[in-house]
Design a protein around this motif. Structure first.
Motif, PDB file in Angstrom:
ATOM      1  N   ASP A 434       0.810  -1.221   0.000  1.00 41.37           N
ATOM      2  CA  ASP A 434       0.000   0.000   0.000  1.00 41.37           C
ATOM      3  C   ASP A 434       0.843   1.270   0.000  1.00 41.37           C
ATOM      4  N   LEU A 435       2.141   1.129   0.219  1.00 42.62           N
ATOM      5  CA  LEU A 435       2.986   2.320   0.244  1.00 42.62           C
ATOM      6  C   LEU A 435       3.049   3.000  -1.120  1.00 42.62           C
ATOM      7  N   LYS A 436       3.128   2.214  -2.177  1.00 38.52           N
ATOM      8  CA  LYS A 436       3.242   2.800  -3.517  1.00 38.52           C
ATOM      9  C   LYS A 436       2.053   3.688  -3.856  1.00 38.52           C
ATOM     10  N   PRO A 437       0.790   3.205  -3.736  1.00 43.09           N
ATOM     11  CA  PRO A 437      -0.331   4.101  -4.050  1.00 43.09           C
ATOM     12  C   PRO A 437      -0.427   5.295  -3.110  1.00 43.09           C
ATOM     13  N   CYS A 438      -0.008   5.130  -1.853  1.00 44.32           N
ATOM     14  CA  CYS A 438      -0.049   6.261  -0.925  1.00 44.32           C
ATOM     15  C   CYS A 438       0.960   7.338  -1.317  1.00 44.32           C
ATOM     16  N   PHE A 439       2.183   6.936  -1.603  1.00 43.97           N
ATOM     17  CA  PHE A 439       3.171   7.919  -2.035  1.00 43.97           C
ATOM     18  C   PHE A 439       2.737   8.580  -3.344  1.00 43.97           C
ATOM     19  N   SER A 440       2.129   7.810  -4.236  1.00 45.56           N
ATOM     20  CA  SER A 440       1.638   8.373  -5.501  1.00 45.56           C
ATOM     21  C   SER A 440       0.528   9.383  -5.251  1.00 45.56           C
ATOM     22  N   GLN A 441      -0.348   9.078  -4.302  1.00 41.41           N
ATOM     23  CA  GLN A 441      -1.439  10.001  -3.982  1.00 41.41           C
ATOM     24  C   GLN A 441      -0.896  11.325  -3.451  1.00 41.41           C
ATOM     25  N   LEU A 442       0.087  11.247  -2.556  1.00 36.50           N
ATOM     26  CA  LEU A 442       0.655  12.476  -2.018  1.00 36.50           C
ATOM     27  C   LEU A 442       1.336  13.291  -3.114  1.00 36.50           C
ATOM     28  N   ALA A 443       2.084  12.616  -3.977  1.00 36.45           N
ATOM     29  CA  ALA A 443       2.743  13.325  -5.073  1.00 36.45           C
ATOM     30  C   ALA A 443       1.722  14.005  -5.985  1.00 36.45           C
ATOM     31  N   SER A 444       0.647  13.285  -6.304  1.00 33.07           N
ATOM     32  CA  SER A 444      -0.386  13.853  -7.182  1.00 33.07           C
ATOM     33  C   SER A 444      -1.041  15.070  -6.547  1.00 33.07           C
ATOM     34  N   GLN A 445      -1.303  15.003  -5.254  1.00 34.87           N
ATOM     35  CA  GLN A 445      -1.936  16.125  -4.562  1.00 34.87           C
ATOM     36  C   GLN A 445      -1.010  17.341  -4.532  1.00 34.87           C
ATOM     37  N   ILE A 446       0.276  17.101  -4.306  1.00 35.09           N
ATOM     38  CA  ILE A 446       1.228  18.212  -4.290  1.00 35.09           C
ATOM     39  C   ILE A 446       1.326  18.852  -5.672  1.00 35.09           C
ATOM     40  N   LEU A 447       1.400  18.031  -6.714  1.00 33.31           N
ATOM     41  CA  LEU A 447       1.475  18.559  -8.071  1.00 33.31           C
ATOM     42  C   LEU A 447       0.182  19.279  -8.441  1.00 33.31           C
ATOM     43  N   ARG A 448      -0.946  18.796  -7.916  1.00 34.19           N
ATOM     44  CA  ARG A 448      -2.225  19.451  -8.223  1.00 34.19           C
ATOM     45  C   ARG A 448      -2.261  20.866  -7.651  1.00 34.19           C
TER      46      ARG A 448
END
Length: 451
Positions: A434-448
């Protein structure tokens, strides 16, 4: 009489001829209006599709511009992403149109990246030809501006993470997370913590960019040992943002990864050994439901006990008093109170007990996060493991509630949520996968929010 009858008949013929001409002209006008309406409708649909394609293309370019080790590579990646997105979202021959798209422009300027794209489409008209039109032309122009970013990446390296498969997952996903950011324009600092905090790669002052290669090397060397001194890590994160950088970016973020609530903190403690009194150290309360505090530990190392007599497994009677204010980096600092406090957790005296040390560490962490948000910094948290969902500590709290309070999420405890401050994101990873989708979610939110 015959002459009058002939005159009337001629008049009626002329009248019928005039009506026919009027009807013919009216029909042409009606056909033109109808054609204009029909062809304008097609033009509106083409324009809407063209706008959507260029808007999406510049957004895709904004995400891709972070990839690459220099501006040439970043520009190529951004242009390729924009072109591919446009082609996929404006199909060839859409409603019979032909389209041409310009090469996306990528402009780097003092940390801000401005991305622009234009496109034109033309379609042969049908009914409007009666009005002299043969082709309908529409155009679109879109622009996206990526904000400058200052980010501190904080990684928990405590012993509780040293279980099968977890260290490798933390390392690989932390490295992948950094790949989402622009090495030439974004400013990123990296640190890890347990009993103390190690700043692996600090900000380079106001210089743009960050050293992703060095960070990758450092992360891959991480070991996992020690207790959870989260306040010391967050103090260092704020310090990097507030003192190392004097010209802040338009977006400031702290990304905080941990698998538990804090149970340790640093300060100048009074002990029964004079040689141990004039140094900033860490006092730990452990993870059990009760017990005693231990220490003292170094504040700038992952897990380093001080030499005897300044380290004790049980500090009862050894640490005689905690300071009234957090003062780990300035003995005279009076920003975050330790005792006496009544909220959010009661600490009525300076005794270095298990209960007091645990409560102080949690109070300090939440207070420091609130101070960061008051300064305009977003706090994003990622929690790992099922221990976060189990009651623990002297007050049977959930560790994830502390992480939610730090991030100021809408579903955090009512005493924490402040809609006037930046609202961050908390993501929970139950397993290493679950770490991969969580880190991806945080990155996407920051880029958004950087757009």
């Amino acid at each position: 009489m015959k002459t009058k009858a002939k005159t009337k008949a001629a008049f009626r013929r002329r009248q019928r001829g005039s009506v026919s001409i009027f009807v013919a002209v009216s029909l042409i006008a009606l056909l033109g209006i109808l054609g204009l309406a029909v062809d304008s409708g097609f033009g509106y649909m083409i324009k809407a599709r063209l706008d959507a394609a260029t808007d999406g293309a510049v957004i895709a370019a904004g995400e891709a511009v972070t990839r690459g080790n220099n501006q040439t590579e970043q520009t190529n990646n951004a242009q390729q992403a924009a072109t591919a997105f446009f082609a996929a979202n404006y199909p060839a021959g859409f409603l019979g149109s032909s389209v041409s798209a310009g090469t996306p422009s990528i402009v780097f300027n003092a940390g801000t990246v401005t991305i622009g794209m234009t496109a034109q489409a033309s379609v042969p008209v049908t009914f409007s030809k009666v009005l002299g039109f043969n082709v309908l032309n529409v155009s679109s122009s879109s622009q996206a501006i990526r904000k400058t970013l200052d980010m501190v990446f904080v990684i928990d390296n405590t012993k509780s993470l040293n279980t099968s498969g977890v260290p490798a997952a933390v390392r690989s996903n932390a490295v992948a997370f950094l790949n989402n950011f622009d090495v030439t324009n974004d400013r990123v600092a990296l640190m890890h913590f347990a009993y103390g905090t190690v700043v692996d790669v600090p900000f380079k002052g106001n210089t743009r960019g960050f050293d992703r290669a060095t960070m990758t090397t450092d992360i891959n060397k991480y070991t996992f040992d020690g207790s959870t001194n989260s306040p010391e890590a967050l103090w260092n994160a704020r310090n990097q943002l507030n003192t190392v950088i004097t010209q802040p970016s338009s977006l400031r973020v702290i990304v905080f990864f941990s698998d538990g609530a804090p149970n340790s903190f640093s300060s100048f403690f009074t002990t029964n050994q004079s040689k141990c009194n004039n140094i900033s150290t860490t006092l730990a309360s452990g993870d059990g439901p009760s017990g005693s505090a231990s220490g003292l530990f170094s504040i700038n190392a992952l897990s380093q006990k001080l030499a005897s007599p300044c380290y004790q497994n049980d500090t009862s009677g050894f640490v005689t008093a905690m300071p009234k204010w957090y003062n780990a980096h300035n003995v005279n600092e009076q920003t975050f109170p330790i005792w006496p406090v009544t909220s959010p957790r009661v600490v009525s005296n300076g005794n270095a007990t298990y209960v007091n040390v645990n409560r102080v560490s949690r109070n300090l962490l939440e207070a420091m996060a609130a101070a960061a948000r008051a300064e305009g910094t977003y706090v994003f948290t990622l929690g790992y493991g099922n221990e976060l969902t189990k009651p623990a500590g002297p007050d049977n709290e959930l560790g994830q509630d502390v992480l939610k309070c730090m991030a100021n999420t809408a579903d955090s405890l009512s005493r924490c949520y402040n809609p006037k401050q930046p609202v961050g994101v908390y993501c929970y990873a139950a397993t290493p996968a679950d770490l991969k989708p969580c880190f991806s979610q945080l990155a996407s939110q920051i880029l958004r929010i950087s757009k």
